[in-house]
Design a protein around this motif. Structure first.
Motif, mmCIF file in Angstrom:
data_model
loop_
_atom_site.group_PDB
_atom_site.id
_atom_site.type_symbol
_atom_site.label_atom_id
_atom_site.label_comp_id
_atom_site.label_asym_id
_atom_site.label_seq_id
_atom_site.Cartn_x
_atom_site.Cartn_y
_atom_site.Cartn_z
ATOM 1 N N MET A 1 1.056 -1.166 0.404
ATOM 2 C CA MET A 1 -0.213 -0.118 0.137
ATOM 3 C C MET A 1 0.957 0.991 0.358
ATOM 4 O O MET A 1 2.182 0.919 0.688
ATOM 5 N N SER A 2 0.334 2.202 -0.794
ATOM 6 C CA SER A 2 1.418 3.569 -1.139
ATOM 7 C C SER A 2 1.335 4.486 0.193
ATOM 8 O O SER A 2 0.501 4.394 1.217
ATOM 9 N N LYS A 3 2.371 4.934 0.888
ATOM 10 C CA LYS A 3 2.053 6.173 1.631
ATOM 11 C C LYS A 3 1.800 7.421 1.184
ATOM 12 O O LYS A 3 2.187 7.810 -0.173
ATOM 13 N N THR A 4 0.522 7.556 1.615
ATOM 14 C CA THR A 4 -0.267 8.881 0.712
ATOM 15 C C THR A 4 0.165 10.062 1.304
ATOM 16 O O THR A 4 -0.550 9.675 2.748
ATOM 17 N N PHE A 5 0.332 11.231 1.124
ATOM 18 C CA PHE A 5 0.438 12.131 2.023
ATOM 19 C C PHE A 5 -0.076 13.253 1.531
ATOM 20 O O PHE A 5 0.071 13.664 0.131
ATOM 21 N N PHE A 6 -1.185 14.294 2.206
ATOM 22 C CA PHE A 6 -1.297 15.495 1.426
ATOM 23 C C PHE A 6 -0.905 16.753 1.749
ATOM 24 O O PHE A 6 -0.435 17.181 2.861
ATOM 25 N N VAL A 7 -0.477 17.261 1.407
ATOM 26 C CA VAL A 7 0.191 18.583 1.409
ATOM 27 C C VAL A 7 -1.201 20.067 0.655
ATOM 28 O O VAL A 7 -1.196 20.255 -0.187
ATOM 29 N N THR A 8 -0.144 20.454 2.036
ATOM 30 C CA THR A 8 -1.588 21.594 1.864
ATOM 31 C C THR A 8 -0.342 23.161 1.945
ATOM 32 O O THR A 8 0.965 23.045 2.980
ATOM 33 N N GLY A 9 -0.907 24.259 2.279
ATOM 34 C CA GLY A 9 -0.075 25.146 2.177
ATOM 35 C C GLY A 9 -0.888 26.270 3.144
ATOM 36 O O GLY A 9 -2.223 26.106 3.579
ATOM 37 N N THR A 10 -0.612 27.517 3.867
ATOM 38 C CA THR A 10 -0.848 28.359 4.904
ATOM 39 C C THR A 10 -1.497 29.511 4.195
ATOM 40 O O THR A 10 -2.307 29.935 4.799
ATOM 41 N N ASP A 11 -1.724 29.093 3.231
ATOM 42 C CA ASP A 11 -2.226 30.322 1.819
ATOM 43 C C ASP A 11 -2.663 29.901 0.498
ATOM 44 O O ASP A 11 -1.698 28.641 0.104
ATOM 45 N N THR A 12 -2.922 30.633 -0.747
ATOM 46 C CA THR A 12 -3.047 30.185 -1.783
ATOM 47 C C THR A 12 -1.059 31.121 -1.908
ATOM 48 O O THR A 12 -0.925 31.999 -1.326
ATOM 49 N N ASP A 13 -0.607 30.058 -3.665
ATOM 50 C CA ASP A 13 0.636 30.667 -3.427
ATOM 51 C C ASP A 13 2.058 30.722 -2.976
ATOM 52 O O ASP A 13 2.339 32.264 -2.942
ATOM 53 N N VAL A 14 1.760 30.046 -1.891
ATOM 54 C CA VAL A 14 2.699 29.912 -1.238
ATOM 55 C C VAL A 14 3.895 28.945 -1.788
ATOM 56 O O VAL A 14 4.684 28.734 -1.023
ATOM 57 N N GLY A 15 3.315 28.337 -2.317
ATOM 58 C CA GLY A 15 4.974 26.941 -3.192
ATOM 59 C C GLY A 15 3.867 25.497 -2.456
ATOM 60 O O GLY A 15 5.345 25.192 -2.586
ATOM 61 N N LYS A 16 3.259 25.527 -2.753
ATOM 62 C CA LYS A 16 2.586 23.919 -2.821
ATOM 63 C C LYS A 16 3.376 22.843 -3.877
ATOM 64 O O LYS A 16 3.617 22.422 -3.491
ATOM 65 N N THR A 17 2.867 23.563 -5.004
ATOM 66 C CA THR A 17 3.205 22.639 -6.609
ATOM 67 C C THR A 17 4.971 22.862 -6.321
ATOM 68 O O THR A 17 5.597 21.723 -6.615
ATOM 69 N N THR A 18 6.035 23.963 -5.783
ATOM 70 C CA THR A 18 7.169 23.872 -5.721
ATOM 71 C C THR A 18 7.633 22.642 -4.407
ATOM 72 O O THR A 18 8.841 21.870 -5.080
ATOM 73 N N SER A 19 7.661 22.929 -3.645
ATOM 74 C CA SER A 19 7.550 21.927 -2.214
ATOM 75 C C SER A 19 6.981 20.354 -2.553
ATOM 76 O O SER A 19 7.749 19.038 -2.109
ATOM 77 N N THR A 20 5.504 20.446 -4.142
ATOM 78 C CA THR A 20 5.314 18.986 -3.780
ATOM 79 C C THR A 20 6.279 18.414 -4.411
ATOM 80 O O THR A 20 6.873 17.069 -4.936
ATOM 81 N N LEU A 21 7.244 19.746 -5.575
ATOM 82 C CA LEU A 21 8.230 18.664 -6.520
ATOM 83 C C LEU A 21 9.332 18.239 -6.094
ATOM 84 O O LEU A 21 9.676 17.036 -6.102
ATOM 85 N N ALA A 22 9.379 18.998 -4.895
ATOM 86 C CA ALA A 22 10.727 19.049 -4.450
ATOM 87 C C ALA A 22 10.676 17.510 -3.593
ATOM 88 O O ALA A 22 12.056 16.615 -3.455
ATOM 89 N N LEU A 23 9.529 17.097 -2.955
ATOM 90 C CA LEU A 23 9.281 15.731 -2.380
ATOM 91 C C LEU A 23 9.085 15.153 -3.616
ATOM 92 O O LEU A 23 10.057 13.565 -2.897
#
Length: 227
Positions: A1-23
């Motif tokens: 079973m895959s380990k699954t995590f939800f990536v949230t931001g403290t606001d919009t435009d805080v870098g969720k996509t950038t951080s998800t790419l880093a992950l």
């Protein structure tokens, strides 16, 4: 079973996509099969393939397994606005079971070691009919990774987001700082304050980078605590 995590931001435009790419890149560096899922993507362009969102394309590209665009996203909307407004303008109702089905199909089709689910906006973003995207995260019982955008007010935003996630009875598996404002005053002091106040594992900081999707980001984050 895959380990699954939800990536949230403290606001919009805080870098969720950038951080998800880093992950994703950090997981790939460890030899893991890592993929991403975007439940709701607003702000899409009409291409030959249909409605496509640039962030979803980045997630598709940086996943370590080959994926079709449709596997990476639940709902795609052309209007660039909050999900509940984009859905209403598109004449669509966002259904939690559709999001769950999309994630389940991705888990079964890829047999990935780890999946990062990138949210939209902040933690309490509405998706329509009185529901929030966080309701779906609660339903799926996903541990959360919190992305803090380094700018004025980030301490308050981070602590309120952290408290809201805990009130929803979900664990904050880790958090990272993304430097969205290179000229932020007292950046290091803000970071150290957050380290002292947030008890969850600190994964690292991503510096301000122009066009981050074109760079290697994985070495900025330590995901050992997630594994």
């Amino acid at each position: 079973m895959s380990k699954t995590f939800f990536v949230t931001g403290t606001d919009t435009d805080v870098g969720k996509t950038t951080s998800t790419l880093a992950l994703l890149q950090a997981a790939a560096a460890r030899g893991l099969k890592a993929v991403a899922f975007k439940p709701v993507a607003a702000g899409c362009e009409i291409m030959e393939e249909g409605l496509c969102n640039q962030d979803v394309l980045f997630l598709q590209k940086h996943s370590t397994l080959p994926l079709q665009y449709e596997q990476v996203v639940g709902y795609s909307f052309e209007p660039f606005s909050s999900p509940h407004i984009a859905a209403e303008e598109s004449g669509v109702t966002i259904k939690l079971d559709v999001l769950s089905d999309g994630l389940s199909r991705l888990q079964k089709a890829t047999n990935a070691d780890i999946i990062f689910v990138e949210g939209a906006g902040g933690w309490r973003v509405p998706i329509g009919n009185g529901h929030f995207l966080s309701d779906w995260v609660k339903y799926e019982n996903l541990p959360v990774i919190m992305v803090v955008g380094a700018r004025l007010g980030c301490i308050n935003h981070a602590l309120l987001t952290y408290e809201a996630i805990h009130r929803d009875m979900l664990p904050v598996a880790g958090w990272c700082m993304n430097r969205v404002n290179p000229a932020m005053s007292h950046y290091q002091a803000n970071l150290e304050t957050l380290k002292s106040l947030i008890p969850s594992p600190y994964l690292g900081e991503i510096p301000y980078i122009n066009k981050p999707h074109e760079h290697g980001l994985g070495h900025y984050l330590d995901i050992s605590s997630l594994l």
